[in-house]
Design a protein around this motif. Structure first.
Motif, short mmCIF file in Angstrom:
data_model
loop_
_atom_site.label_atom_id
_atom_site.label_comp_id
_atom_site.label_asym_id
_atom_site.label_seq_id
_atom_site.Cartn_x
_atom_site.Cartn_y
_atom_site.Cartn_z
N LYS A 385 1.19 -1.26 0.12
CA LYS A 385 -0.24 0.37 0.16
C LYS A 385 0.62 1.20 0.33
O LYS A 385 2.15 1.06 0.40
N LEU A 386 0.03 2.17 -0.44
CA LEU A 386 1.04 3.70 -0.32
C LEU A 386 1.22 4.32 0.80
O LEU A 386 0.77 3.75 1.70
N ILE A 387 2.90 4.88 1.11
CA ILE A 387 2.66 5.50 2.48
C ILE A 387 1.83 6.00 3.30
O ILE A 387 1.23 6.18 4.29
N GLU A 388 1.35 6.85 2.15
CA GLU A 388 0.86 7.84 3.13
C GLU A 388 -1.21 7.37 3.34
O GLU A 388 -1.31 7.77 4.90
N GLU A 389 -1.40 6.23 2.67
CA GLU A 389 -2.43 5.20 3.45
C GLU A 389 -1.84 4.35 4.77
O GLU A 389 -2.65 4.49 5.76
N GLU A 390 -0.42 3.87 4.70
CA GLU A 390 -0.17 3.68 6.66
C GLU A 390 -0.25 4.32 7.33
O GLU A 390 -0.96 4.25 8.23
N PHE A 391 -0.33 5.70 6.44
CA PHE A 391 0.56 6.38 8.12
C PHE A 391 -1.18 6.62 8.54
O PHE A 391 -1.30 7.83 9.33
N ASN A 392 -2.38 7.59 6.91
CA ASN A 392 -3.17 7.75 7.41
C ASN A 392 -4.29 6.90 8.01
O ASN A 392 -5.07 7.47 8.71
N SER A 393 -4.45 5.86 7.57
CA SER A 393 -5.31 5.15 7.79
C SER A 393 -5.15 3.77 8.06
O SER A 393 -5.00 2.26 6.90
N PRO A 394 -3.80 3.46 9.20
CA PRO A 394 -2.74 2.06 9.10
C PRO A 394 -4.30 1.20 9.85
O PRO A 394 -5.63 1.38 9.93
N VAL A 395 -4.09 -0.41 9.53
CA VAL A 395 -4.43 -1.32 9.83
C VAL A 395 -5.18 -1.37 11.57
O VAL A 395 -4.29 -1.60 11.67
N LEU A 396 -6.28 -0.60 11.96
CA LEU A 396 -6.67 -0.29 13.09
C LEU A 396 -6.36 -1.28 14.61
O LEU A 396 -5.66 -1.58 15.21
N PRO A 397 -6.90 -2.65 14.23
CA PRO A 397 -6.65 -3.51 14.86
C PRO A 397 -5.78 -4.25 15.18
O PRO A 397 -5.24 -4.54 16.12
N GLU A 398 -4.79 -4.26 14.63
CA GLU A 398 -3.27 -4.31 14.67
C GLU A 398 -2.83 -3.33 14.45
O GLU A 398 -2.03 -4.26 16.31
N LEU A 399 -2.94 -2.77 14.58
CA LEU A 399 -2.31 -1.81 15.29
C LEU A 399 -2.23 -1.26 17.44
O LEU A 399 -1.47 -0.97 17.69
N GLN A 400 -4.05 -1.61 17.23
CA GLN A 400 -3.26 -1.47 18.53
C GLN A 400 -3.24 -3.12 19.24
O GLN A 400 -2.98 -3.14 20.72
N LYS A 401 -3.22 -3.57 18.06
CA LYS A 401 -2.70 -5.35 18.74
C LYS A 401 -1.20 -5.01 19.42
O LYS A 401 -0.74 -5.53 20.56
N TYR A 402 -0.77 -4.42 18.41
CA TYR A 402 0.49 -4.16 18.51
C TYR A 402 1.01 -3.33 19.85
O TYR A 402 1.90 -3.55 20.72
N LEU A 403 -0.02 -2.17 19.80
CA LEU A 403 1.08 -1.83 21.10
C LEU A 403 0.17 -2.41 22.69
O LEU A 403 1.19 -1.82 23.82
N THR A 404 -0.35 -3.08 22.56
CA THR A 404 -1.01 -3.66 24.11
C THR A 404 -0.05 -5.31 23.96
O THR A 404 0.04 -5.65 24.77
#
Length: 524
Positions: A385-404
């Motif tokens: 995916k474009l890096i802009e897509e990753e920066f603006n709208s990452p896969v939220l469940p994945e991001l939240q999983k990584y944070l916890t």
């Protein structure tokens, strides 16, 4: 390839072969910023024999550069950094064409986007977020491969950005041999008929290759089980016991190999789900503008549906095994003949499809089609995916999983902070901790910036540890040579994968955590 080049690159030719080396020697690479991260990346590529390099950097060599970049020395002080690094790299391999442009990469991105279309691949190092986003769009539009690399204190980041990348020679570490023991073709069955597993000659008995033992015993099993092969755990154990019962001496290695390889008989017939996904891809419905890869996929699809009877073309090689020389050579010829027959049919499909879509029927070479057929079960398609897509709208469940997740919390913390320092820099015209005396204020500002970034990404209430924020400020945007050398090594390895189209490039955002000596991929 010249004899001199063969000798020069002998060791790496064993990894990616002459085709891979030829692709490298044709490639043109552009490096943006030649600090330690960029210089180390290019050094590896120059030693590998890349065709040409263009170094873009507007800075002059300063005293600080002598402590983290081996490609400049005291005599370089005050001179253009791009020129000094270029001259050093040229010394490492005079076969590589090297040139430099004394200009700031950000200026080129802003004012001359068409500049990048001349390259095979761009390596962009130490760019801030805004420039990364713009360059990504430029390279996508020009169909130029792009790799971002950055080292920042004890952290690092590598990210590939390519619209689509097809890998024919994926060279997986572990892959099941293509022996068709579960679905032998008529010639293999016929060859097996002449083998007597009950022979009284002990020398003959212990030199029957395991392929023939298993094909013969699988056929016997199927006859007494309604045409079906072993499927349950009990049946598989029973089949192995039947093979074992055929042994007449304890030193019969061929039967031991047959027992160990019996799982190949139990493998499901037909193609894998990964290959089916590629065959069902919309790109497999080809048109005049389709790539050679998708034309060959379309031909493969026709082969599997018709002549292949649900199977891909046979690879045509067999592993080493205990066998008489005569049987092994004949078996080898049998597999090679079957593979060649499959290749010729696929080749004809390719020629017909090319003609049908209005292209030269011979525009894809025999060698390329042959390699495609040999690797038909293993090829893969990567999309980023474009890096802009990753920066603006990452896969939220994945991001939240990584944070916890404790396992990933430092990696994702660095990921967020590498973005937060760019926001910080845009707001305060300096990176956190870059100047003495403002450390406490910078820590507070960076924390606020990081919390704001997490909130923008939809992770309200998520925080990063104080230690990590303090550590990021302590780095003061420094490029440490050891980290830069590692990040440069990772980036150059990915460049080689992309250019040779061999091995599978990494699929996510690579984060190096130098505190715990950990490297992790984030799929965002």
């Amino acid at each position: 390839m010249a004899v001199e080049a063969k000798t020069k690159y002998d060791r790496q030719l064993r990894i990616w072969g002459e085709q891979g080396q030829a692709a490298l020697e044709k490639a043109s690479i552009c490096l943006l910023n030649c600090g330690p991260t960029g210089s180390e990346t290019l050094k590896n590529l120059v030693l590998a024999g890349i065709g040409s390099i263009t170094v873009v950097d507007a800075s002059k060599v300063e005293f600080a550069d002598l402590g983290n970049n081996f490609m400049v020395n005291e005599s370089s002080l005050g001179h253009p950094k791009a020129k000094c690094v270029c001259a050093f790299l040229q010394e490492l391999n005079d076969a590589v064409k090297a040139k430099f442009i004394e200009e700031h990469p950000v200026t080129l991105i802003e004012t001359n986007p068409s500049f990048f279309s001349q390259f095979t691949l761009v390596v962009a190092t130490q760019l801030v977020e805004d420039s990364m986003v713009k360059l990504d769009h430029i390279c996508r539009d020009a169909n130029v491969m792009l790799i971002f690399a950055r080292s920042y204190g004890l952290s690092g980041f590598v990210r590939i950005s390519v619209k689509e990348h097809a890998v024919i020679e994926s060279k997986p570490d572990h892959f099941l041999d293509d022996l068709r023991l579960n679905n032998p073709w008529p010639e293999l069955k016929k060859f097996t008929e002449n083998i007597d597993l009950d022979t009284s000659d002990p020398v003959v008995h212990k030199h029957v290759p395991y392929i023939l033992i298993l094909v013969k015993m699988a056929e016997e099993w199927a006859k007494s089980h309604g045409g079906k092969l072993p499927s349950t755990r009990e049946e598989k154990k029973e089949f192995k016991d039947l093979v074992k019962a055929k042994m007449v001496a304890t030193d019969e290695d061929n039967y031991k190999e047959a027992i160990e390889a019996s799982f190949k008989v139990f493998a499901s017939k037909g193609i894998s789900s990964d290959l089916k996904r590629i065959l069902d891809d919309p790109h497999a419905d080809v048109e005049s503008g389709s790539s050679d890869f998708w034309v060959m996929v379309a031909a493969l699809k026709e082969f599997i549906a018709n002549e292949g009877g649900g199977e891909a073309p046979l690879e045509g090689s067999i592993p080493d095994m205990t066998s008489s020389t005569e049987l092994y050579v004949n078996l080898q010829k049998l597999y090679q003949a079957k593979a060649e027959a499959g290749f010729l049919v696929v080749e004809q499909h390719v020629r017909n499809i090319l003609k049908r879509i209005g292209r030269d029927p011979y525009s894809i070479s025999k060698a390329v089609i042959k390699s495609f057929c040999k690797n038909a079960r293993k090829f893969t398609v990567c999309r980023y995916k474009l890096i802009e897509e990753e920066f603006n709208s990452p896969v939220l469940p994945e991001l939240q999983k990584y944070l916890t997740d404790e396992e990933y919390s430092v990696a994702v913390g660095f990921y967020i902070l590498l973005r937060a320092v760019d926001r910080f820099s845009a707001n305060y015209n300096a990176f956190p901790g870059q100047f003495d005396g403002a450390m406490d204020e910078d820590i507070s500002r960076l924390k606020t910036t990081a919390v704001g970034l997490l909130s923008d990404l939809g992770c309200n209430g998520s925080t990063l540890t104080e230690d990590l924020i303090n550590e990021m400020c302590r780095y003061g945007a420094a490029e440490l040579h050891t980290v830069a050398a590692y990040i440069g090594g990772v980036a150059s390895q990915e460049v080689i994968k992309l250019i040779t189209r061999q091995f599978v490039p990494m699929s996510g955002t690579f984060i190096f955590n130098g505190i715990d000596h950990k490297s992790q991929l984030l799929s965002l």
